[in-house]
Design an enzyme around this catalytic site. Structure first.
Site, PDB file in Angstrom:
ATOM      1  CE1 TYR A  85      -5.197   2.381 -16.099  1.00  0.00           C
ATOM      2  CE2 TYR A  85      -2.910   2.570 -17.024  1.00  0.00           C
ATOM      3  CZ  TYR A  85      -3.714   1.971 -16.382  1.00  0.00           C
ATOM      4  OH  TYR A  85      -3.900   0.472 -16.002  1.00  0.00           O
TER       5      TYR A  85
ATOM      6  CG  ASP B  12      -2.079   3.804  -9.459  1.00  0.00           C
ATOM      7  OD1 ASP B  12      -1.961   2.643  -9.328  1.00  0.00           O
ATOM      8  OD2 ASP B  12      -2.516   4.339 -10.616  1.00  0.00           O
TER       9      ASP B  12
ATOM     10  NE  ARG C  41      -7.465   0.369  -0.324  1.00  0.00           N
ATOM     11  CZ  ARG C  41      -8.540   0.989  -0.549  1.00  0.00           C
ATOM     12  NH1 ARG C  41      -8.978   1.518   0.410  1.00  0.00           N
ATOM     13  NH2 ARG C  41      -9.368   0.427  -1.299  1.00  0.00           N
TER      14      ARG C  41
ATOM     15  NE  ARG D 186       0.162  -4.083  -9.781  1.00  0.00           N
ATOM     16  CZ  ARG D 186      -0.424  -4.769 -10.423  1.00  0.00           C
ATOM     17  NH1 ARG D 186      -1.376  -5.582 -10.092  1.00  0.00           N
ATOM     18  NH2 ARG D 186      -0.371  -4.740 -11.951  1.00  0.00           N
TER      19      ARG D 186
ATOM     20  NE  ARG E 228      -6.539  -4.833  -4.303  1.00  0.00           N
ATOM     21  CZ  ARG E 228      -7.519  -5.014  -5.353  1.00  0.00           C
ATOM     22  NH1 ARG E 228      -8.505  -5.523  -5.390  1.00  0.00           N
ATOM     23  NH2 ARG E 228      -7.050  -4.499  -6.636  1.00  0.00           N
TER      24      ARG E 228
END
Lengths: 324, 324
Positions: A137, A67, A31, A18, A22
């Site tokens: 999910y 993702d 973003r 990852r 962020r």
């Protein structure tokens, strides 16, 4: 790529699960301009984000910015993101026989691979979720820690659950093959939620589907599971190129029974520690795996969004120059 | 109690972690009259709730109705419950040296033990959280799955974290001794959150404190940890009477290397399955541990609040009459 063949000599390569995310100031800036969905779906933007950590941290591999939930698009479901992925409608056992298979809806990921690959001097890793994890999910929001809807479904209606896993496996193979054709050098499979399963259920609902994917791909596959230090020997038996270890057990302890290349396995919270502590831990792990030709340094789980970027940089620097 | 000495003959005893709780209709009725805090703090009410599952399900042991977070009262902190425990103020490293030790604030739990014990014909189990787990509740709300504030504290300021663990250990020993003097026949320690720790951190921040408690008590101690099937040999080395196993690995696999009494380990989600599936799984587990003198049947984790009470009853019945 040499480490994935157990043939590396010299310094072990390092990247971070990852790593385009962020915790990076440049990513947070992007973003503000673009919604998350756009960054995933627009190949130009996805390729751009993929390159950020390579340029800014000096990692030895890129991983496609994407993702695991985008698989939803390949089933004609709607996908958005707010406090996490929002997939609509949530699947029920009755839906599964009618679920369409639309791999072309994921063609943009292969385009992103091609664009990123053209600009990269390090290997590019594609990835997908393990079928069990993707299924969870599609079935529920991940709010609790143990997937109540998914677990109850598989106890109450195992047949429809297996059909869903088969469909996810087919879609995943299609999508990853597109990405490999577009230039991806390796693939990582994240069966991140399979640790909620008992051994017996793991053997029924996770491992055979991971194996089908591994067998169907021409690129080397790195296999990750939360709980992978516990299940390392079982995972090795599925025939992946490498296993990506969580931070539970020391890597050197796993090495005693698993000859495959191993990736990992710093605790993601280590990056919140003072820089000297980070350096010490990096040196200690490297020292515990002397001259290992299959060692790839990484975290034991994805980097957390509120990680200080200095912590990530300290890890990469210490990994690249462990004697400094 | 014989099973806890590895001396049981005949049918294995059965109880359910968190058996006095929301899945029971009689408990939910009580909760309409009384706030949760009152049920925990009023000895008469706590004793009453403790007895509900013994009377209604026929379990072979009672466990005191209480909560591991009531330790907060023993440090002079405020405790309430809404969507989970609310402890105020949350602790910081600066608070720890000044934290008072007020075991008398937990005297009501010993009174509840005495009241329940007087009405019981089965053994009564007292319990507490493992010091690491209690610390995590004093430091943060448990919202995510991996305790970010707690983990970062122990990386950034291990000294104050150890002091906090020592204080929790002292309070726990005081409280459990009061409960044993009041009539508790055994104790279960729940280090439910220690699985977020690496092996190294487990050895630093969890195991020595569990050992101090086990060594200080005169009653047999059952030791539970999420991840206990993985760490069973390590936990056995701490000297508990028994280990309570999570549902990850089959109990018979753990039995091969651990001679201690073993408690467990049905998947809590099994209770949502059709009754025949529950019966089959109970029979299969019992058959896998033939004539085991240290077998105690239980779930691998606490029963979930939305479990159908029929599922819990099916488990207890199948355990009591496995051949029916």
């Amino acid at each position: 790529l040499r480490a994935l063949k157990n043939e590396n000599v010299g310094r072990a390569p390092v990247w971070i699960m990852r790593q385009a995310g962020r915790y990076l100031p440049s990513y947070r800036k992007l973003r503000q301009k673009w919604p998350l969905r756009e960054l995933f779906l627009n190949p130009e933007l996805a390729a751009h984000v993929t390159l950020l950590p390579v340029d800014e941290l000096g990692v030895d591999a890129a991983i496609l910015f994407s993702d695991i939930t985008i698989a939803a698009l390949g089933f004609g479901l709607s996908l958005d993101f707010s406090e996490g992925p929002l997939i609509e409608p949530k699947l029920t056992p009755q839906d599964i026989p009618h679920l369409p298979l639309l791999p072309e809806a994921l063609r943009h990921t292969a385009e992103a691979v091609a664009l990123a690959k053209a600009r990269l001097s390090v290997p590019l890793i594609a990835f997908a979720g393990g079928p069990f994890t993707v299924a969870s999910y599609l079935i529920e929001r991940h709010q609790g820690a143990d997937l109540p809807r998914t677990k109850r479904w598989l106890y109450q209606d195992p047949a429809s659950f297996h059909l869903l896993l088969h469909k996810i496996t087919d879609l995943t193979i299609h999508t990853l093959r597109m990405q490999i054709e577009a230039g991806a050098d390796a693939v990582q499979l994240f069966d991140s939620w399979a640790h909620v399963l008992s051994d017996q259920h793991l053997r029924l609902f996770s491992l055979p589907y991971l194996k089908r994917i591994i067998d169907a791909l021409s690129a080397p596959v790195i296999l990750f599971m939360r709980g992978s230090t516990l299940h390392a020997e079982t995972l090795a038996s599925l025939g992946p190129a490498a296993i990506s270890l969580d931070w539970q057990k020391p890597m050197a302890a796993v090495r005693k029974t698993v000859p495959l290349p191993l990736q990992g396995n710093f605790d993601p919270d280590l990056l919140f520690a003072p820089q000297e502590v980070i350096q010490e831990e990096v040196r200690a792990l490297i020292a515990s795996m002397p001259l290992d030709p299959g060692l790839i340094l990484n975290l034991g789980h994805g980097i957390k969004p509120d990680t200080p970027v200095e912590g990530a940089k300290a890890l990469i620097e210490a990994a690249r120059c462990p004697l400094l």
